[in-house]
Design a protein around this motif. Sequence first.
Motif, short mmCIF file in Angstrom:
data_model
loop_
_atom_site.label_atom_id
_atom_site.label_comp_id
_atom_site.label_asym_id
_atom_site.label_seq_id
_atom_site.Cartn_x
_atom_site.Cartn_y
_atom_site.Cartn_z
N TYR A 17 25.22 20.61 -0.75
CA TYR A 17 25.37 21.54 0.76
C TYR A 17 23.99 21.90 1.17
CZ TYR A 17 30.17 21.88 -1.07
OH TYR A 17 31.42 21.46 -1.47
N ILE A 18 23.13 22.19 0.25
CA ILE A 18 21.67 22.68 0.69
C ILE A 18 21.03 21.54 1.09
CG2 ILE A 18 19.55 23.74 -0.17
CD1 ILE A 18 21.51 25.56 -2.02
N MET A 19 20.78 20.15 0.35
CA MET A 19 20.12 19.24 0.66
C MET A 19 21.07 17.93 0.64
SD MET A 19 16.78 18.03 -1.41
CE MET A 19 15.86 16.74 -1.09
N PRO A 20 21.77 17.64 1.71
CA PRO A 20 22.79 16.65 1.83
C PRO A 20 22.03 15.42 1.61
CG PRO A 20 22.73 17.84 3.85
CD PRO A 20 21.74 18.59 3.17
N ASP A 21 20.72 15.17 1.98
CA ASP A 21 20.28 13.76 2.06
C ASP A 21 19.50 13.54 0.66
OD1 ASP A 21 18.27 15.83 2.59
OD2 ASP A 21 17.28 14.76 3.97
N ILE A 22 19.91 14.33 -0.28
CA ILE A 22 19.26 14.22 -1.70
C ILE A 22 19.39 12.70 -2.10
CG2 ILE A 22 20.95 15.11 -2.85
CD1 ILE A 22 18.85 16.33 -4.68
N PHE A 23 18.51 12.03 -2.65
CA PHE A 23 18.74 10.67 -3.36
C PHE A 23 19.87 10.76 -4.32
CE2 PHE A 23 14.06 9.47 -1.72
CZ PHE A 23 14.48 9.31 -0.42
N GLY A 24 20.61 9.76 -4.48
CA GLY A 24 21.45 9.72 -5.58
C GLY A 24 20.64 9.44 -7.02
N LYS A 25 19.59 8.70 -6.54
CA LYS A 25 18.74 8.32 -8.04
C LYS A 25 18.13 9.68 -8.71
CE LYS A 25 17.54 4.08 -5.59
NZ LYS A 25 16.46 3.56 -4.84
N LEU A 26 18.15 10.61 -8.20
CA LEU A 26 17.42 11.75 -8.77
C LEU A 26 18.40 12.49 -9.96
CD1 LEU A 26 15.85 13.43 -5.82
CD2 LEU A 26 14.79 12.32 -7.33
N SER A 27 17.91 12.57 -11.00
CA SER A 27 18.47 13.26 -12.15
C SER A 27 17.93 14.65 -12.62
CB SER A 27 18.44 12.29 -13.24
OG SER A 27 19.26 13.05 -14.46
N ILE A 28 18.69 15.88 -12.30
CA ILE A 28 18.43 17.18 -12.37
C ILE A 28 18.96 17.58 -13.55
CG2 ILE A 28 17.99 19.37 -11.32
CD1 ILE A 28 18.83 18.01 -8.45
N PRO A 29 18.09 18.00 -14.56
CA PRO A 29 18.69 18.63 -15.94
C PRO A 29 19.03 19.91 -15.67
CG PRO A 29 16.41 17.48 -16.11
CD PRO A 29 16.81 17.56 -14.74
N GLN A 30 19.78 20.48 -16.59
CA GLN A 30 20.30 21.87 -16.64
C GLN A 30 18.99 22.92 -17.17
OE1 GLN A 30 23.21 23.24 -16.00
NE2 GLN A 30 23.86 21.06 -15.36
N ARG A 31 19.01 23.88 -16.27
CA ARG A 31 18.04 25.06 -16.82
C ARG A 31 18.33 25.35 -18.52
NH1 ARG A 31 18.65 31.18 -15.14
NH2 ARG A 31 16.34 31.97 -15.44
N GLN A 32 16.99 25.90 -19.01
CA GLN A 32 17.27 26.21 -20.55
C GLN A 32 16.47 27.39 -20.69
OE1 GLN A 32 15.28 22.73 -22.26
NE2 GLN A 32 17.08 21.42 -22.47
N ASN A 43 11.17 6.85 -3.98
CA ASN A 43 10.39 6.58 -2.81
C ASN A 43 11.43 5.46 -1.98
OD1 ASN A 43 8.56 3.97 -1.41
ND2 ASN A 43 8.48 6.00 -0.63
N GLU A 44 11.95 5.99 -0.86
CA GLU A 44 12.74 5.01 0.22
C GLU A 44 12.07 5.11 1.45
OE1 GLU A 44 16.81 6.21 0.40
OE2 GLU A 44 16.93 5.91 -1.93
N LEU A 45 11.21 4.08 1.79
CA LEU A 45 10.50 3.86 3.05
C LEU A 45 9.55 5.05 3.04
CD1 LEU A 45 13.36 2.91 5.72
CD2 LEU A 45 11.89 1.37 4.37
N LEU A 71 0.86 -1.34 0.18
CA LEU A 71 0.18 -0.26 -0.06
C LEU A 71 0.89 1.26 0.05
CD1 LEU A 71 -2.89 1.14 0.12
CD2 LEU A 71 -2.46 1.11 2.62
N ALA A 72 1.85 1.25 0.92
CA ALA A 72 2.90 2.42 0.87
C ALA A 72 3.46 2.53 -0.54
CB ALA A 72 3.91 2.22 1.93
N GLN A 73 3.87 1.46 -1.09
CA GLN A 73 4.46 1.50 -2.44
C GLN A 73 3.53 2.04 -3.56
OE1 GLN A 73 7.83 1.14 -3.27
NE2 GLN A 73 8.07 1.14 -0.87
N SER A 74 2.58 1.69 -3.51
CA SER A 74 1.25 1.88 -4.58
C SER A 74 0.74 3.38 -4.08
CB SER A 74 0.11 0.92 -4.43
OG SER A 74 -0.45 1.28 -3.24
N SER A 75 1.23 4.04 -3.11
CA SER A 75 0.55 5.39 -3.08
C SER A 75 1.33 6.75 -3.83
CB SER A 75 0.95 5.87 -1.34
OG SER A 75 2.04 6.00 -1.15
N SER A 76 2.13 5.99 -4.92
CA SER A 76 2.66 7.08 -5.81
C SER A 76 1.84 7.91 -6.51
CB SER A 76 3.31 6.11 -6.85
OG SER A 76 3.81 7.02 -7.73
N PRO A 77 0.52 7.80 -6.85
CA PRO A 77 -0.33 8.66 -7.34
C PRO A 77 -0.71 9.74 -6.57
CG PRO A 77 -1.23 6.52 -8.13
CD PRO A 77 -0.07 6.20 -7.07
#
Length: 194
Positions: free
Chosen positions: A166-181, A112-114, A34-40
């Motif tokens: 430095y601002i968000m040291p607990d950011i997940f390594g799986k996140l991918s942030i594109p460059q501003r355009q 999602n992590e826990l 249920l926790a995993q399926s709460s993505s929506p």
Amino acid sequence: KEDLFYFEATMIPVKALKRGIILSALCWGGNFALAQSSSPFASQQAILFADSLNNAIREGHQDEYVALSYPGIVRYYGGKQGYQKFIERSGKINAANIAEKKEKLELLQMVNELAEWQCILKKIRETFIDGRKAEIISYMVGQSKDNGLTWKYIDVAYNSSENLIYIMPDIFGKLSIPQRQIIFEKDPVAKKFK
């Protein structure tokens, strides 16, 4: 003859004990699913809170903007007053932004992590730069520590990607942030001759 398990002077047949363990495991597994399926739900909340953050800045509600911001960014700029001064200096609160169209938000990534969720939202703002129509595409990083119920954000457009760790040291390594355009609309005269 059944094997018996003694529990506080009560005899429980092993078959019943096994059934109880299996039912407990199924219930726990069901809650995990249920926790995993709460993505929506988490996705919907992520967009709702990001929209509230953008509205706060557009309407000049600094206190609300700070409250919806990731706590690390407030600390990074020296607390609430320092962050509010940064917001003013960056020119994010001005009458011109109110006259422009509201930003479009798109959810790009959700991890999602826990009970913690993090996301990347794409923010598209239509504006004019040097008299030319343009789209500014920037990104927001969101975090929810209550299974997607509430969210806090960092608007990466106004902070360098290099400082994000430095601002968000607990950011997940799986996140991918594109460059501003910044994408300028093609010249309407040039379109006619194609």
